[in-house]
Each structure stands twice: as C-alpha cells, then as structure tokens.
Motif scaffolding. Structure first.
Motif, PDB file in Angstrom:
ATOM      1  N   GLU A 141      53.372 -11.234  61.736  1.00  0.00           N
ATOM      2  CA  GLU A 141      52.552 -10.603  60.593  1.00  0.00           C
ATOM      3  C   GLU A 141      51.277 -10.805  60.737  1.00  0.00           C
ATOM      4  O   GLU A 141      50.437 -11.611  61.044  1.00  0.00           O
ATOM      5  N   ASN A 142      50.460  -9.583  60.170  1.00  0.00           N
ATOM      6  CA  ASN A 142      48.945  -9.415  60.039  1.00  0.00           C
ATOM      7  C   ASN A 142      48.422 -10.609  59.253  1.00  0.00           C
ATOM      8  O   ASN A 142      49.026 -10.895  57.940  1.00  0.00           O
ATOM      9  N   ILE A 143      47.363 -11.232  59.638  1.00  0.00           N
ATOM     10  CA  ILE A 143      46.856 -12.031  58.907  1.00  0.00           C
ATOM     11  C   ILE A 143      46.028 -11.414  57.712  1.00  0.00           C
ATOM     12  O   ILE A 143      45.940 -12.184  56.324  1.00  0.00           O
ATOM     13  N   ILE A 176      51.255 -20.284  51.642  1.00  0.00           N
ATOM     14  CA  ILE A 176      51.950 -18.897  52.129  1.00  0.00           C
ATOM     15  C   ILE A 176      52.156 -19.242  53.406  1.00  0.00           C
ATOM     16  O   ILE A 176      51.524 -19.488  54.311  1.00  0.00           O
ATOM     17  N   GLU A 177      53.458 -19.077  53.773  1.00  0.00           N
ATOM     18  CA  GLU A 177      54.148 -19.095  55.076  1.00  0.00           C
ATOM     19  C   GLU A 177      53.678 -17.825  55.911  1.00  0.00           C
ATOM     20  O   GLU A 177      54.147 -16.718  55.288  1.00  0.00           O
ATOM     21  N   VAL A 178      52.880 -17.602  56.979  1.00  0.00           N
ATOM     22  CA  VAL A 178      52.743 -16.523  57.594  1.00  0.00           C
ATOM     23  C   VAL A 178      53.956 -16.347  58.570  1.00  0.00           C
ATOM     24  O   VAL A 178      54.535 -16.903  59.563  1.00  0.00           O
ATOM     25  N   LYS A 185      46.376 -11.041  51.424  1.00  0.00           N
ATOM     26  CA  LYS A 185      46.810 -10.539  50.152  1.00  0.00           C
ATOM     27  C   LYS A 185      47.784 -10.718  49.670  1.00  0.00           C
ATOM     28  O   LYS A 185      47.816 -10.743  48.378  1.00  0.00           O
ATOM     29  N   ARG A 186      48.703 -11.350  50.246  1.00  0.00           N
ATOM     30  CA  ARG A 186      49.914 -11.994  49.165  1.00  0.00           C
ATOM     31  C   ARG A 186      49.141 -13.251  48.858  1.00  0.00           C
ATOM     32  O   ARG A 186      49.657 -13.709  47.804  1.00  0.00           O
ATOM     33  N   TYR A 187      48.632 -14.048  49.420  1.00  0.00           N
ATOM     34  CA  TYR A 187      47.728 -15.150  48.936  1.00  0.00           C
ATOM     35  C   TYR A 187      46.977 -14.949  47.829  1.00  0.00           C
ATOM     36  O   TYR A 187      47.067 -15.404  46.687  1.00  0.00           O
TER      37      TYR A 187
END
Length: 64
Positions: free
Chosen positions: A10-12, A4-6, A17-19
C-alpha cells in the motif's frame, strides 16, 4: 491513539489519507477549536436552531 495498519504494497500517501479521514471523523480537531474561545450557551442554542432551520428548509425545498 489512532492506529492505521499499512497493508503490504500500500502506498504511504493512501495510508496517510486514511489516517486523516479517521482523525476528522473522531471530532478531536473540532472540539479543540471550540475550546479555544468560550461561547455562551444561549449563543450555542441559537446557532443550533439556525442550523436546524436551514436544514429543514433544504429538506422542504427538496420535497417540493
């Protein structure tokens, strides 16, 4: 391995959540839980048929 590219700024928590969503979509967790206990093929087929009947009943009720 999932990556997952941050994005910058972007908030960690959002990236986590995306991960988690991506991990759940892969089905790895579901497969691991299924492998914990052996289920006979006849039981698996019966469960599939019950699920199919349930879903068909929902669709029929929606159309009526």
């Amino acid at each position: 391995m999932l990556k997952i590219e941050v994005n910058s700024g972007e908030n960690i928590e959002r990236a986590l959540k995306r991960y988690k969503n991506k991990f759940n979509r892969t089905g790895v967790r579901r497969e691991l839980q299924a492998r914990k206990q052996y289920t006979k093929p006849s039981i698996e087929r019966r469960a599939q048929l019950q699920k199919a009947e349930y879903v068909q009943g929902l669709r029929d009720a929606e159309q009526a």
